[in-house]
Scaffold this motif. Structure first.
Motif, short mmCIF file in Angstrom:
data_model
loop_
_atom_site.label_atom_id
_atom_site.label_comp_id
_atom_site.label_asym_id
_atom_site.label_seq_id
_atom_site.Cartn_x
_atom_site.Cartn_y
_atom_site.Cartn_z
N UNK A 50 63.24 51.83 -46.27
CA UNK A 50 62.89 50.87 -45.21
C UNK A 50 61.63 50.04 -45.48
N UNK A 51 60.59 50.57 -46.15
CA UNK A 51 59.46 49.68 -46.43
C UNK A 51 59.84 48.56 -47.39
N UNK A 56 60.67 42.79 -48.20
CA UNK A 56 61.49 41.60 -48.51
C UNK A 56 61.42 40.58 -47.38
N UNK A 57 61.45 41.06 -46.15
CA UNK A 57 61.31 40.15 -45.01
C UNK A 57 59.93 39.50 -45.02
N UNK A 61 58.19 35.40 -45.43
CA UNK A 61 57.29 34.79 -44.46
C UNK A 61 55.87 34.60 -45.00
N UNK A 62 55.58 35.15 -46.18
CA UNK A 62 54.21 35.16 -46.70
C UNK A 62 53.61 33.77 -46.85
N UNK A 122 55.67 48.74 -41.76
CA UNK A 122 54.62 48.92 -42.76
C UNK A 122 54.95 48.10 -44.00
N UNK A 123 56.21 48.11 -44.41
CA UNK A 123 56.64 47.30 -45.55
C UNK A 123 56.41 45.82 -45.32
N UNK A 124 56.62 45.38 -44.09
CA UNK A 124 56.33 44.00 -43.74
C UNK A 124 54.85 43.70 -43.97
#
Length: 190
Positions: A50-51, A56-57, A61-62, A122-124
């Motif tokens: 999941x992170x 990737x999401x 947006x970065x 957290x991955x976001x």
């Protein structure tokens, strides 16, 4: 992000799965290590995957929020930390202490997904800081494998009390790490 910060985040991310595992272990008469390690592997796999999805999401947006990335990371960690502290302060629900016997694989998978939503967030946040996402995801997955396995094996003796305290500690760790990220960026250390 430092190696120590990643380790702290990995164990903080696994505390909600640990709390579930303690409750599961408390409901078993004689938990077997093979069952505990299989459950830990399932939770660890989901928690490690999941992170990467969140990252990737976030990468997409970065470019839109690059000037505020440290604030985004801090905000996500603060919200996740406060959520974990809030959940750690709540009394366990009646059905949280006694899961039905013979729980199916799919129910455990759904539980693993439910406890890994914070890891996706957290991955976001990882998309906005200097972190190797594969290393971070592997650390989170391995920490969760260890914590869930231990939670099931210790659950019968410790009950849900330690699970709630683990969530409190995990929430505090996330807030501290978020504050350190913000501090590094504001002082120009990163």
């Amino acid at each position: 992000m430092s190696f120590v910060s990643l380790i702290l985040i990995a164990f903080a991310m696994s505390t909600d799965a640990f709390a579930v595992a303690v409750a599961r272990g408390a409901s078993l008469k004689n938990p077997r290590f093979s069952h505990a390690i299989r459950t830990g592997a399932l939770f660890g796999f989901v928690e490690g995957l999941t992170p990467m999805l969140g990252w990737l999401i976030g990468i997409g947006a970065a470019g839109f929020i690059a000037q505020w990335d440290h604030w985004v990371a801090f905000g996500l960690l603060l919200v996740l930390g406060l959520k974990m502290i809030h959940e750690g302060l709540q009394k366990p629900e009646a059905d949280e202490d006694a899961e039905p016997k013979g729980q199916a694989f799919w129910m455990m998978l759904l539980t693993a997904v439910a406890t890994s939503i914070d890891a996706m967030a957290m991955g976001l946040g990882f998309a906005f800081v200097d972190v190797n996402i594969l290393e971070a995801a592997l650390m989170i997955g391995c920490a969760t494998l260890v914590m869930v396995t231990l939670g099931i094996m210790l659950g019968q003796r410790l009950g849900a009390l330690i699970g709630k305290r683990a969530e409190l500690l995990g929430g505090l760790v996330l807030i501290v790490v978020g504050s350190l990220i913000l501090r590094e960026h504001l002082l120009g250390l990163a």
